[in-house]
Enzyme design. Structure first.
Site, PDB file in Angstrom:
ATOM      1  N   SER A  83       0.816  -1.211   0.000  1.00 12.66           N
ATOM      2  CA  SER A  83       0.000   0.000   0.000  1.00 12.66           C
ATOM      3  C   SER A  83       0.852   1.264   0.000  1.00 12.66           C
ATOM      4  O   SER A  83       1.631   1.494  -0.904  1.00 12.66           O
ATOM      5  CB  SER A  83      -0.963  -0.041   1.192  1.00 12.66           C
ATOM      6  N   ASP A  99      -2.234   6.236  -3.343  1.00 16.04           N
ATOM      7  CA  ASP A  99      -1.078   5.579  -2.738  1.00 16.04           C
ATOM      8  C   ASP A  99      -0.640   4.454  -3.659  1.00 16.04           C
ATOM      9  O   ASP A  99      -1.150   4.311  -4.773  1.00 16.04           O
ATOM     10  CB  ASP A  99      -1.407   5.084  -1.331  1.00 16.04           C
ATOM     11  N   ASP A 141      -1.022   1.263  -4.004  1.00 18.72           N
ATOM     12  CA  ASP A 141      -1.947   0.286  -4.589  1.00 18.72           C
ATOM     13  C   ASP A 141      -3.288   0.895  -4.945  1.00 18.72           C
ATOM     14  O   ASP A 141      -4.218   0.190  -5.348  1.00 18.72           O
ATOM     15  CB  ASP A 141      -2.132  -0.915  -3.664  1.00 18.72           C
ATOM     16  N   ASP A 173      -5.805   2.209  -3.329  1.00 24.57           N
ATOM     17  CA  ASP A 173      -7.059   2.054  -2.603  1.00 24.57           C
ATOM     18  C   ASP A 173      -7.383   3.307  -1.784  1.00 24.57           C
ATOM     19  O   ASP A 173      -8.397   3.358  -1.092  1.00 24.57           O
ATOM     20  CB  ASP A 173      -7.055   0.806  -1.720  1.00 24.57           C
TER      21      ASP A 173
END
Length: 449
Positions: free
Chosen positions: A105, A242, A244, A246
């Site tokens: 992340s 960010d 990833d 999400d």
């Protein structure tokens, strides 16, 4: 022994003590035993979707996960580099038994992690994660011959995800100028593409991943570059993801940050206007700013508070059938369109609200006034004693009494470290800081290891 799974999968230094190729293979084998449908589906072998963010370690870790799954008799659809919410979406779209995402992340490049999605694209409940952990040390199933899993490259993974996002956008974004900071991460291709296809003029930064530069001085944890770029291009707003994707944070035309609480306020009011905010209720966490609670109360919107972590927000949303929830960090869940936090979708819905109303994002964000909030991480303490220590409780009561209705106090144990997080909100920053520092001293003295 500490629990293996944290609030968002298993995470740590890639190729360090825990997150190794061997561990990834064994964890995938354990997950295959727990998550496969024992009855089968239409006579086919179990199927898993696997994706990753572009960090270098994801190359060998995803290979290990794929090997672990296929050697356990799972057919693998390899989606390659895609955002975490894309794996969640694709898991449901292709009716896979489960999904796996390799990502840490917003963490720096040396870290990586492994997270799982159940059938339908939902994050796993604690009990299922515990079941995977329980069989981790057992001898894995080893089918042979025609029973081994096959691996197929999912070449249209990004296209499917983009099409899904575009279906959610109304109205179109013509006339808007938007800067996207993709954090050199998983959304480096899909986020600029979908905003352009939706009609916006797009300027892109942080979208040249090389495996080493993910989250490096860019993205939702480093907003300074985006703030400058928005002002430089005279853009209407900036969107930051960010690694990833999400998460979504935003920047207004003057370069001022619009955080997750403000984004939730904007979207809650939008959904309420359209009659799609189920039960006129927003799900937030205990860390959300008091200003959000006050703004929602004024708008006739109920706020249900969940534990910190978007998985706990989602659990509360599913329990009540609610349509919107999220965190101050920018994890926002729009349950009509997604099963997990989706930073690209959130950015699109935010931009769509600007286009629909003709109002600036700064004006829309003004729906709530952020209370000054101070967070201090008190390290190297026995976090497990924080709730039961009489001296800490007395100090908290004293501060709460002094703040009265003009603020609040929250002490929270870290899920992964020997840390107690002391959060204080007050009517002034100085008052919040003084109260937080006073409580931090008490926590450090009373709970020292």
């Amino acid at each position: 022994m500490p629990r293996l799974f944290g609030t968002d999968g298993v995470r740590g230094l890639a190729n360090g003590e825990v997150i190794t190729a061997d561990f990834a293979l064994r964890l995938a084998q354990a997950a295959a035993r727990v998550l496969r449908d024992p009855e089968g589906t239409e006579g086919r072998r179990p199927v898993a979707v696997v994706g990753r963010d572009p960090r270098a370690s994801g190359e060998f870790l995803s290979a290990a996960v794929v090997a672990g799954l296929a050697s356990s008799g799972i057919d693998v659809l390899d989606a390659g580099v895609v955002p975490t919410p894309a794996v969640a979406f694709l898991t449901g779209e292709v009716h896979a038994d489960f999904g796996v995402m390799l990502s840490a992340s917003h963490n720096a490049m040396p870290d990586n992690g492994i997270k799982f999605f159940a059938a339908g694209g939902h994050k796993l409940p604690d009990a299922v994660e515990d079941a995977i952990e329980a069989v981790l040390g057992e001898v894995p199933e080893r089918p042979t011959g025609v029973d081994v899993g096959r691996v197929t490259l999912m070449e249209d993974a990004g296209t499917r995800y983009v099409r899904h996002l575009l279906d959610a956008v109304e109205p179109r974004l013509e006339g808007l100028t938007i800067v996207i900071d993709a954090a050199h991460g998983a959304a480096s291709e899909v986020s600029p593409e979908v905003f352009r296809l939706a009609g916006a003029e797009v300027h892109v930064i942080g979208a040249r991943p090389d495996g080493l530069n993910i989250n490096d001085g860019c993205g939702s944890t480093h907003l300074e570059v985006l703030q400058a770029a928005v002002v430089e291009h005279g853009a209407d707003l900036g969107i930051a993801h960010d690694g990833d994707a999400d998460r979504c944070l935003a920047v207004d035309a003057d370069g001022t940050v619009v955080d997750g609480d403000q984004i939730m306020a904007i979207l809650a009011l939008s959904l309420k206007d359209h009659g799609t905010l189920v039960d006129d209720t927003l799900v937030a966490t205990v860390m959300s700013n008091l200003g959000l609670m006050q703004a929602m109360e004024a708008a006739g919107i109920t706020v249900v508070q969940a534990g910190v972590g978007d998985r706990y927000v989602l659990e509360e949303m599913r329990r009540g059938g609610y349509s919107l929830g999220g965190e101050q960090s920018g994890h926002v869940i729009l349950l009509e369109h997604a099963t997990t936090g989706d930073g690209v979708l959130t950015g699109l819905m935010l931009a769509a609200r600007v286009a629909e109303t003709g109002r600036s994002i700064a004006d829309l964000a003004g729906a709530m006034t952020r209370m000054p909030q101070v967070l201090i991480n008190v390290k190297d303490v026995d976090k497990h004693r924080v709730d039961g220590d009489e001296g800490v409780r007395a100090a908290v009561t004293q501060v709460e009494t002094s703040l009265a209705s003009a603020g609040r106090v929250l002490l929270r144990k870290s899920g992964t470290e020997a840390v107690v997080r002391v959060m204080v909100e007050a009517d002034t920053h100085e008052r919040a800081l003084a109260s937080a520092e006073r409580l931090s001293v008490v926590v450090r003295e009373r709970l020292a290891l």
